[in-house]
Design a protein around this motif. Structure first.
Motif, PDB file in Angstrom:
ATOM      1  N   GLU A 215       0.834  -1.210   0.000  1.00 13.71           N
ATOM      2  CA  GLU A 215       0.000   0.000   0.000  1.00 13.71           C
ATOM      3  C   GLU A 215       0.865   1.255   0.000  1.00 13.71           C
ATOM      4  N   LEU A 216       1.996   1.188   0.693  1.00 13.41           N
ATOM      5  CA  LEU A 216       2.905   2.336   0.782  1.00 13.41           C
ATOM      6  C   LEU A 216       3.550   2.646  -0.564  1.00 13.41           C
ATOM      7  N   ILE A 217       3.971   1.609  -1.268  1.00 12.20           N
ATOM      8  CA  ILE A 217       4.777   1.848  -2.475  1.00 12.20           C
ATOM      9  C   ILE A 217       3.944   1.944  -3.756  1.00 12.20           C
ATOM     10  N   ILE A 218       2.677   1.518  -3.707  1.00 14.90           N
ATOM     11  CA  ILE A 218       1.842   1.571  -4.908  1.00 14.90           C
ATOM     12  C   ILE A 218       0.868   2.741  -4.798  1.00 14.90           C
ATOM     13  N   THR A 223       1.625   5.740 -10.788  1.00 15.45           N
ATOM     14  CA  THR A 223       1.684   4.730 -11.842  1.00 15.45           C
ATOM     15  C   THR A 223       1.156   5.284 -13.163  1.00 15.45           C
ATOM     16  N   SER A 224       0.060   6.042 -13.090  1.00 14.07           N
ATOM     17  CA  SER A 224      -0.509   6.636 -14.300  1.00 14.07           C
ATOM     18  C   SER A 224       0.460   7.636 -14.932  1.00 14.07           C
ATOM     19  N   ALA A 225       1.100   8.440 -14.095  1.00 19.32           N
ATOM     20  CA  ALA A 225       2.052   9.418 -14.614  1.00 19.32           C
ATOM     21  C   ALA A 225       3.230   8.724 -15.283  1.00 19.32           C
ATOM     22  N   TRP A 226       3.729   7.686 -14.645  1.00 24.45           N
ATOM     23  CA  TRP A 226       4.845   6.924 -15.210  1.00 24.45           C
ATOM     24  C   TRP A 226       4.459   6.306 -16.554  1.00 24.45           C
ATOM     25  N   GLN A 227       3.239   5.742 -16.601  1.00 27.04           N
ATOM     26  CA  GLN A 227       2.787   5.126 -17.845  1.00 27.04           C
ATOM     27  C   GLN A 227       2.662   6.157 -18.952  1.00 27.04           C
ATOM     28  N   GLU A 228       2.239   7.365 -18.590  1.00 27.41           N
ATOM     29  CA  GLU A 228       2.137   8.438 -19.584  1.00 27.41           C
ATOM     30  C   GLU A 228       3.509   8.799 -20.140  1.00 27.41           C
TER      31      GLU A 228
END
Length: 237
Positions: A215-218, A223-228
């Motif tokens: 929960e802390l690391i996800i 994740t969405s920004a990285w995928q973009e």
């Protein structure tokens, strides 16, 4: 003005606090997955966690466990005494010897109950690190301070379940131990949000389960920004 700014900067530096993090599980497959993240000072275990991991605590090969923890980069492995209190010191001595040979610190966990507390000074005299566990009340910080324990582990989630103000109790524990060698190691942490609240109290250490680690690391937005970012690069190549 310059003197005022320097004073303020010094104050802010003094107020900085780094909370050490520990992985709370006896499941070695979780050790393998999560310790390489580099987040953790060490690992904490007890008979209940061993049972949940499918281990018989009395039959654990502690040399193998300490070697594995060391190979994965842990600096400490916390293990709890069990059985007849009269056997605690001999068991602790063996654990300290194992950890010394492996090259990692052992921390012997002793429950905050009278039969165990009577043996605590003998364990402490062995010269290794110690922890008083199953803390439910700030008054018990006085015991940890007086006995010179290296760590005190309050069960914050369980305290909250009992209707206690765990954060208020934690703040008092932090104050009562701040002038001595004892570090408060917050345990029974239910969520990443709970962990943040604990950190805001200026707590020295915290140990938490693999589920809270995930929960802390996800974070979905990260994740969405990285995928973009990745999609943009992919579209240009």
């Amino acid at each position: 003005m310059l003197a005022s700014n320097l004073t303020r900067t010094k104050f802010l530096v003094q107020q900085r606090h780094n909370m050490k993090l520990y992985l709370d599980t006896a499941n070695t497959s979780e050790w393998d997955k999560l310790l390489p993240l580099g987040l953790f000072e060490g690992i904490t275990t007890n008979p209940l966690l061993a049972h949940r991991a499918g281990l018989n605590y009395a039959e654990i090969d502690w040399h193998a466990m300490y070697a594995r923890a060391c190979d994965l980069g842990a600096k400490e492995l916390h293990v709890q005494v069990y059985g007849d209190p009269n056997s605690y010191a001999d068991w602790a001595k063996r654990i300290y010897e194992i950890s010394h040979n492996v090259g990692i610190d052992a921390v012997i966990k002793v429950p905050l109950v009278e039969p165990a507390l009577r043996i605590f000074p003998t364990i402490k005299a062995l010269g290794g690190k110690t922890l008083l566990t199953a803390c439910y009340d700030s008054k018990q910080a006085l015991i940890a301070h007086a006995l010179g324990a290296d760590y005190l582990a309050p069960y914050l989630g369980r305290m909250r379940d009992q209707g206690l103000n765990d954060l208020e109790q934690l703040a008092t524990m932090n104050k009562l131990t701040q002038s001595g060698p004892c570090s408060v190691l917050a345990a029974s942490i239910r969520s990443a949000a709970h962990l943040v609240e604990i950190g805001l109290q200026g707590t020295d250490c915290a140990t938490f389960s693999p589920n809270v680690v995930r929960e802390l690391i996800i974070e979905d937005s990260s994740t969405s920004a990285w995928q973009e970012f990745e999609n943009t690069i992919a579209a240009l190549t």
